[in-house]
Design an enzyme around this catalytic site. Structure first.
Site, PDB file in Angstrom:
ATOM      1  N   LYS A   1     -13.691 135.207  -8.987  1.00 46.87           N
ATOM      2  CA  LYS A   1     -13.126 135.441 -10.332  1.00 46.87           C
ATOM      3  C   LYS A   1     -13.485 136.824 -10.872  1.00 46.87           C
ATOM      4  O   LYS A   1     -12.657 137.480 -11.485  1.00 46.87           O
ATOM      5  CB  LYS A   1     -13.663 134.413 -11.333  1.00 46.87           C
ATOM      6  CG  LYS A   1     -12.932 133.108 -11.346  1.00 46.87           C
ATOM      7  CD  LYS A   1     -13.236 132.293 -12.593  1.00 46.87           C
ATOM      8  CE  LYS A   1     -14.673 132.126 -12.960  1.00 46.87           C
ATOM      9  NZ  LYS A   1     -15.502 131.351 -12.052  1.00 46.87           N
TER      10      LYS A   1
ATOM     11  N   ARG B   1     -23.790 136.816  -1.454  1.00 47.55           N
ATOM     12  CA  ARG B   1     -23.332 137.736  -2.506  1.00 47.55           C
ATOM     13  C   ARG B   1     -24.462 138.615  -3.038  1.00 47.55           C
ATOM     14  O   ARG B   1     -25.574 138.164  -3.248  1.00 47.55           O
ATOM     15  CB  ARG B   1     -22.737 136.913  -3.648  1.00 47.55           C
ATOM     16  CG  ARG B   1     -22.134 137.749  -4.737  1.00 47.55           C
ATOM     17  CD  ARG B   1     -21.161 136.976  -5.552  1.00 47.55           C
ATOM     18  NE  ARG B   1     -21.782 135.976  -6.402  1.00 47.55           N
ATOM     19  CZ  ARG B   1     -21.087 135.211  -7.240  1.00 47.55           C
ATOM     20  NH1 ARG B   1     -19.800 135.315  -7.325  1.00 47.55           N
ATOM     21  NH2 ARG B   1     -21.716 134.319  -7.981  1.00 47.55           N
TER      22      ARG B   1
ATOM     23  N   ARG C   1     -28.414 137.485  -7.390  1.00 49.54           N
ATOM     24  CA  ARG C   1     -28.565 136.847  -8.686  1.00 49.54           C
ATOM     25  C   ARG C   1     -29.422 135.600  -8.551  1.00 49.54           C
ATOM     26  O   ARG C   1     -29.283 134.865  -7.585  1.00 49.54           O
ATOM     27  CB  ARG C   1     -27.186 136.436  -9.234  1.00 49.54           C
ATOM     28  CG  ARG C   1     -26.470 137.542  -9.920  1.00 49.54           C
ATOM     29  CD  ARG C   1     -25.019 137.235 -10.159  1.00 49.54           C
ATOM     30  NE  ARG C   1     -24.733 135.872 -10.587  1.00 49.54           N
ATOM     31  CZ  ARG C   1     -23.511 135.449 -10.925  1.00 49.54           C
ATOM     32  NH1 ARG C   1     -22.491 136.280 -10.906  1.00 49.54           N
ATOM     33  NH2 ARG C   1     -23.314 134.199 -11.280  1.00 49.54           N
TER      34      ARG C   1
HETATM   35  P1  AMP Z   1     -21.230 132.639 -14.374  1.00 54.51           P
HETATM   36  O1  AMP Z   1     -21.546 134.051 -14.094  1.00 54.51           O
HETATM   37  O2  AMP Z   1     -19.978 132.462 -15.176  1.00 54.51           O
HETATM   38  O3  AMP Z   1     -21.244 131.779 -13.134  1.00 54.51           O
HETATM   39  O4  AMP Z   1     -22.398 132.081 -15.326  1.00 54.51           O
HETATM   40  C1  AMP Z   1     -23.746 132.075 -14.905  1.00 54.51           C
HETATM   41  C2  AMP Z   1     -24.512 131.023 -15.692  1.00 54.51           C
HETATM   42  O5  AMP Z   1     -24.443 131.323 -17.106  1.00 54.51           O
HETATM   43  C3  AMP Z   1     -23.972 129.616 -15.580  1.00 54.51           C
HETATM   44  O6  AMP Z   1     -24.486 128.951 -14.430  1.00 54.51           O
HETATM   45  C4  AMP Z   1     -24.486 128.987 -16.872  1.00 54.51           C
HETATM   46  O7  AMP Z   1     -25.864 128.704 -16.793  1.00 54.51           O
HETATM   47  C5  AMP Z   1     -24.318 130.125 -17.875  1.00 54.51           C
HETATM   48  N1  AMP Z   1     -22.983 130.120 -18.509  1.00 54.51           N
HETATM   49  C6  AMP Z   1     -22.069 131.119 -18.463  1.00 54.51           C
HETATM   50  N2  AMP Z   1     -20.986 130.826 -19.205  1.00 54.51           N
HETATM   51  C7  AMP Z   1     -21.215 129.598 -19.727  1.00 54.51           C
HETATM   52  C8  AMP Z   1     -20.460 128.727 -20.575  1.00 54.51           C
HETATM   53  N3  AMP Z   1     -19.235 129.077 -21.029  1.00 54.51           N
HETATM   54  N4  AMP Z   1     -20.996 127.536 -20.903  1.00 54.51           N
HETATM   55  C9  AMP Z   1     -22.227 127.170 -20.456  1.00 54.51           C
HETATM   56  N5  AMP Z   1     -22.983 127.938 -19.658  1.00 54.51           N
HETATM   57  C10 AMP Z   1     -22.503 129.149 -19.287  1.00 54.51           C
END
Ligand code: AMP
Length: 264
Positions: A41, A159, A192
């Site tokens: 994404k 990654r 990460r």
């Molecule tokens: P991502 O980079 O979108 O995979 O987000 C990394 C982490 O941030 C996720 O595993 C959640 O812990 C937190 N996170 C990001 N966006 C959200 C959201 N909209 N709702 C809840 N947790 C989020």
């Protein structure tokens, strides 16, 4: 449109200004990107951003940026956010929505937006709908990137992410030119914390539990566009551009000059 817009306003919240030179569009694209972690994404968001001029707004990026705030300066809420993230769990809706409300200016931006990682739950989707409705704004479409689970796990475990600009690389499929260094900005690459095996497993379980109701929600609203994400990123992006132009043909100027097959 080939510039990447600076996202300081989004990353840092209401105290900071948009550092980008964002063109106003009379009919900006307002897109949500859905898909499991590791589906690509982030890369797709950057490619779409170059093509459509809309900013890539990731809630995950906001939370990761908070990680660089020294421990003694973190508020208890911020500290709890980082702990949810570290465990691979979703941050509670009320905290996420507070973060979004502090960044409403980005949702109102005349250049549109590409939301990545938000909404993650139906409650978040309903809250977003209310925020947009209140200002007479509407979503253009919701792109749902699809890929088989085994492929996703392989992608995530290799990654690497740039500590400065957030660009993604992969130990096998997309190696940086110099080991450990970002091709785009020279920043150092790291894995990460939430890409480590124990977090990945929890993230995938969380995703599967929460994604389907969200997908159903947007399908019911007639906004969902499924896109197969298994292919070269440029091809996936072209397919998405073609699909959104078919879905929302009223968006003037969205289609690249030579049709959707714009070189990226
Ligand atoms: P991502 O980079 O979108 O995979 O987000 C990394 C982490 O941030 C996720 O595993 C959640 O812990 C937190 N996170 C990001 N966006 C959200 C959201 N909209 N709702 C809840 N947790 C989020």
């Amino acid at each position: 449109m080939s510039e990447t817009f600076a996202r300081a306003g989004w990353i840092l919240g209401f105290d900071s200004r948009c550092g980008g030179r964002k063109p106003e569009s009379s009919d900006p694209w307002r897109l949500i990107l859905l898909g499991p972690p590791g589906v690509g994404k982030g890369t797709q968001a950057e490619l779409l951003s170059h093509n459509l001029g809309a900013c890539h707004l990731s809630t995950g990026d906001v939370f990761r940026a908070a990680n660089s705030i020294p421990v003694e300066k973190r508020t208890p809420v911020l500290q709890s956010v980082l702990e949810f993230m570290r465990r691979g769990e979703l941050v509670p809706d009320n905290i996420v929505l507070q973060i979004i409300r502090e960044r409403l200016v980005c949702l109102h931006c005349g250049g549109g937006f590409l939301l990545d990682g938000f909404p993650r739950t139906v409650a978040q989707a309903e809250a977003l709908q209310e925020l947009l409705d209140a200002d007479g704004l509407s979503l253009s479409a919701v792109i749902n990137y699809e890929m088989q689970l085994e492929k996703i796990v392989g992608r995530i475990s290799g990654r690497l992410t740039c500590s400065m600009c957030g660009s993604s690389f992969h130990l096998m499929h997309h190696r940086p030119r110099a080991q450990g260094i970002c091709d785009a900005c020279g920043g150092s690459l790291y894995q990460r914390e939430d890409d480590r095996p124990e977090s990945v497993k929890a993230r995938m379980e969380n995703y599967q539990r929460t994604a389907q109701p969200l997908i159903d929600f947007y399908r019911r609203h007639g906004l969902l566009i499924p896109i197969v994400a298994d292919g070269p990123p440029e091809e996936v992006c072209r397919n998405a551009l073609t699909a959104i132009n078919i879905h929302a043909p009223h968006h003037k100027g969205a289609e690249p000059p030579n049709g959707p097959a714009l070189a990226i």
